[in-house]
Design an enzyme around this catalytic site. Structure first.
Site, PDB file in Angstrom:
ATOM      1  N   GLN A 179      16.363  45.009  59.328  1.00  0.00           N
ATOM      2  CA  GLN A 179      16.131  46.611  59.061  1.00  0.00           C
ATOM      3  C   GLN A 179      15.210  47.055  58.092  1.00  0.00           C
ATOM      4  OE1 GLN A 179      18.049  49.233  60.919  1.00  0.00           O
ATOM      5  NE2 GLN A 179      16.318  50.240  60.163  1.00  0.00           N
TER       6      GLN A 179
ATOM      7  N   ASP B 234      22.529  56.058  54.620  1.00  0.00           N
ATOM      8  CA  ASP B 234      23.546  55.180  55.512  1.00  0.00           C
ATOM      9  C   ASP B 234      24.746  56.140  55.605  1.00  0.00           C
ATOM     10  OD1 ASP B 234      24.078  53.300  57.111  1.00  0.00           O
ATOM     11  OD2 ASP B 234      24.150  51.566  55.842  1.00  0.00           O
TER      12      ASP B 234
ATOM     13  N   CYS C 259      19.124  54.070  58.866  1.00  0.00           N
ATOM     14  CA  CYS C 259      19.124  52.777  59.710  1.00  0.00           C
ATOM     15  C   CYS C 259      20.068  53.094  61.121  1.00  0.00           C
ATOM     16  CB  CYS C 259      19.813  51.654  59.088  1.00  0.00           C
ATOM     17  SG  CYS C 259      21.435  52.053  58.361  1.00  0.00           S
TER      18      CYS C 259
ATOM     19  N   HIS D  69      20.531  43.133  55.078  1.00  0.00           N
ATOM     20  CA  HIS D  69      20.221  43.554  56.308  1.00  0.00           C
ATOM     21  C   HIS D  69      18.662  43.552  56.354  1.00  0.00           C
ATOM     22  CE1 HIS D  69      20.317  45.127  60.313  1.00  0.00           C
ATOM     23  NE2 HIS D  69      20.758  46.301  60.038  1.00  0.00           N
TER      24      HIS D  69
END
Length: 313
Positions: A138, A230, A270, A135
């Site tokens: 991010q 997360d 995130c 990712h």
């Protein structure tokens, strides 16, 4: 800073040097400042951008759409119901068709192989909006947020708590090792990061002056500048919900964990967050939380990636 990223793909931070990452962050800062002043240079004027989404999205989709509009590009949203990607049509064939019609392609979905195939065959810059493995956009937003709060990246103690082998932990480890952060994963042993990735990142960390460490001991949160978490159940893993809850319940970020980290520690996520699971609401809503700065910075850093690889600058 003399960096030329024109026509480059953005698939993983493995492909980028520290200097190139810092350039993207510097460009994002400039573009953010310009937007706040109402200045729009239209660096992507007359560009057409394909936005492919296999997975649902709030921040990634909105960030790409607004960034395109700010810079003068036309974004075309393509869900998996709209095109034949990987179904009726080979991914490489879809890539070659889209590459003839669009100037750049964003992909958010499951397989890292898919975004790599799009990059190999399309002939235009391809940007990874998220895969199960990585990712990178991010991480750029996270690093811009860290710079805004601490004035630096090198030497920052960034601690990730939770599922240590998911795409977010992987991406943060890669970025941290490239940019000299001290990255620590606190996770149950069953969810430790892939050993091959750890070894790869340790080599980069040695060059950048950073460090990589992995533990299952929550007391290791002490001394963290940033605590990051997360969701416990990633998209596509809903069948493992009971297993994840059993493993990760002791790894919640709460007020006590934040106090262990220290009074100046920032909380990052995130998003979306499931408050009461990976983080308590009092931490999420506390002055230490910079999660919505991160969310906004998705737009500025994604804009920087597109401008640097495709724009008129």
């Amino acid at each position: 800073m003399s960096v030329n990223l024109k026509n480059r793909n953005f698939l993983t931070l493995k492909d980028y040097t520290e200097e190139e990452i810092l350039y993207l962050l510097s460009l994002a800062k400039d573009l953010k400042t310009q937007k706040k002043k109402g200045i729009y240079e239209k660096n992507l004027l007359n560009k057409n951008i394909a936005l492919i989404f296999e997975k649902n999205s709030t921040r990634t989709r909105c960030a790409f759409v607004v960034a395109c509009n700010d810079e003068g590009a036309f974004p075309e949203f393509l869900s998996k119901a709209d095109i034949h990607l990987g179904g009726k049509e080979d991914t490489k064939d879809t890539a070659r068709v889209l590459g003839r019609m669009f100037d750049g392609i964003e992909f958010r979905g499951f397989s890292q192989k898919t975004v790599e195939t799009l990059a190999e065959y399309s002939g235009v810059p391809v940007w990874n909006g998220l895969t199960d493995e990585d990712h990178p956009t991010q991480v750029l937003a996270d690093f811009l947020t860290i710079q805004e709060n601490f004035g630096k990246l090198r030497g920052i103690n960034l601690t990730y708590v939770g599922d240590g082998r998911n795409n977010m932990s992987n991406a943060l480890m890669i970025g941290s090792s490239k940019c000299g952060l001290n990255y620590k994963v606190i996770s149950p042993a069953q969810l430790f990061p892939d050993e091959k990735l750890i070894q790869e990142c340790e080599k980069w960390a040695k060059e950048s002056g950073g460090s990589i460490s992995v533990t299952d001991d929550m007391s290791a949160a002490a001394g963290s500048d940033v605590l990051y978490t997360d969701v416990w159940v990633s998209m596509g893993e809903e069948s493992k919900k009971a297993e994840r809850f059993s493993l990760l319940s002791p790894y919640q970020i709460n007020k006590e964990v934040m106090q262990t980290a220290g009074k100046n520690c920032k909380f990052m996520h995130c998003l979306p967050a499931v408050k009461g699971q990976e983080v308590t609401e009092d931490v999420f809503e506390s002055p230490a939380s910079v999660v919505f700065d991160e969310a906004e910075n998705r737009m500025h850093t994604i804009k920087a990636v597109m401008v640097a690889t495709l724009g008129h600058r």
